[in-house]
Write a protein that holds these residues in place. Sequence first.
Motif: not given
Ligand SMILES: C[S@@+](CC[C@H](N)C(=O)[O-])C[C@H]1O[C@@H](n2cnc3c(N)ncnc32)[C@H](O)[C@@H]1O
Length: 431
Positions: A216, A64, A115, A94
């Motif tokens: 994931r 993340s 998330d 975040t």
């Molecule tokens: C690049 S980060 C997103 C950044 C966020 N939009 C921000 O402004 O901080 C990607 C996020 O996707 C989440 N994620 C991964 N697989 C996911 C799923 N199947 N469903 C929902 N969230 C997921 C991760 O936990 C991570 O927090």
Amino acid sequence: MVSPEHARSRLVAALRRGVRVRTPAVAEAFATVPRHLFLPGTPIEAAYADEAVAIKYAGGVAISSASQPSMMAIMLEQLGLRPGHRVLEIGAGTGYNAALMARLVGPSGAVTSVDIDPDLVVQAEQNLRAAGVDGVELVAGDGALGHPPRAPYDRIVLTVGSWDVRPEWVAQLAPGGRLLLPLAIRGSQLSVGLDLGPDGLLHSDSVRSCAFIRLRGVAAGPDASVALTDDGLAVQVAEEAPLDLAGVRAALAAPGPMLPAGVKLGSADLWDGLGLWLAVTDSAVLRLLATGPAVEGEPGRRLLPIGPDRGTVALAAGVGGPRGLGAVVVDPPVTAGEQPAQGAIWLQAFGPAGPELTGRLAALLDRWTAQDRPTASELRVVVVPNGTSAGAGTPAATVIKQHCRLLLDWPAAAGRGGRPHHGGPPHPPRR
Ligand SMILES: C[S@@+](CC[C@H](N)C(=O)[O-])C[C@H]1O[C@@H](n2cnc3c(N)ncnc32)[C@H](O)[C@@H]1O
């Protein structure tokens, strides 16, 4: 120490200069929402640098992060949010992007952000409270399923990379709604804005390069790359083309002649330009990736530097015939960081089929150059969900996913030099 306000206005000015931010509403959102409050404990300079900030790791790999502001700006412009829109975000992280979107849709709109990690949702809730942001509902769950209770949505955005287009997302879009997602297409990850048409198909409105952490949960796709050797050489393939790994290894152990390609390439071309065009045009294309600097005697030492690592594109021979690769290389080998933005490249044959493959690669390079070097932003994508029939016309390439087909075309490039088709003599599919 620089004040958050000063750091923020410097960031907004840089995003405007780089034309990442194009509209006043997006500029206003970046200028107003305090990013540092979504990154507690991060120094102000780092919170407002144009870089992603990792916030959670598993096994040494970031799972993340607060995404890079310029990428966020590109995607917010692609998303086209308006006051009153109802938005679903998958990948709350975040909560910063959700806060920017809440600003853009205003009090008459609604933002739902999901998330998969409940601990991130708890922290994002605290961040939103600290920043005084209303209008965001956070949900802990697998975003693969969308969030039916608040559907339909005018916009659904993934801030995490996806291999497929899930039927749940399509079903939860309002008529004429837009789905924006970092989508795996033949080894590249592209931020694709897709509008839902009355025909039930999703038609791309814009395509940009991107590099996101991958989903994931139930929608986690197949591994993007497969290790070739113990010393960090890996191969990344088009999704529907099975790979003869042993054949690629054997070919790499038998380097052959090189010929000058007569074009200059930078590492960005491997993903966004030539690499993507080749992968769409010929399903025998793969990308080789190597971590760390080149080592004398190692098969990947002539790969193109990509930041601290290296990579290239190659054509592979089919199964059952003579093994081989025709690969784009640099000569002499260069160490990471030395490569100019655009450098002269060579085509190198590997294995018995290598010379024929480099000939085919040279012909494809000529076509790419004749079409004025098309890039990702010119790619057009139509998503045909399973159970929906496609309209008339033959695309340049079709990518088969689990839940849909992607029809790919380069209409603008076709007008400049003939429509892409499979180059060279027919070749058997790879295993
Ligand atoms: C690049 S980060 C997103 C950044 C966020 N939009 C921000 O402004 O901080 C990607 C996020 O996707 C989440 N994620 C991964 N697989 C996911 C799923 N199947 N469903 C929902 N969230 C997921 C991760 O936990 C991570 O927090």
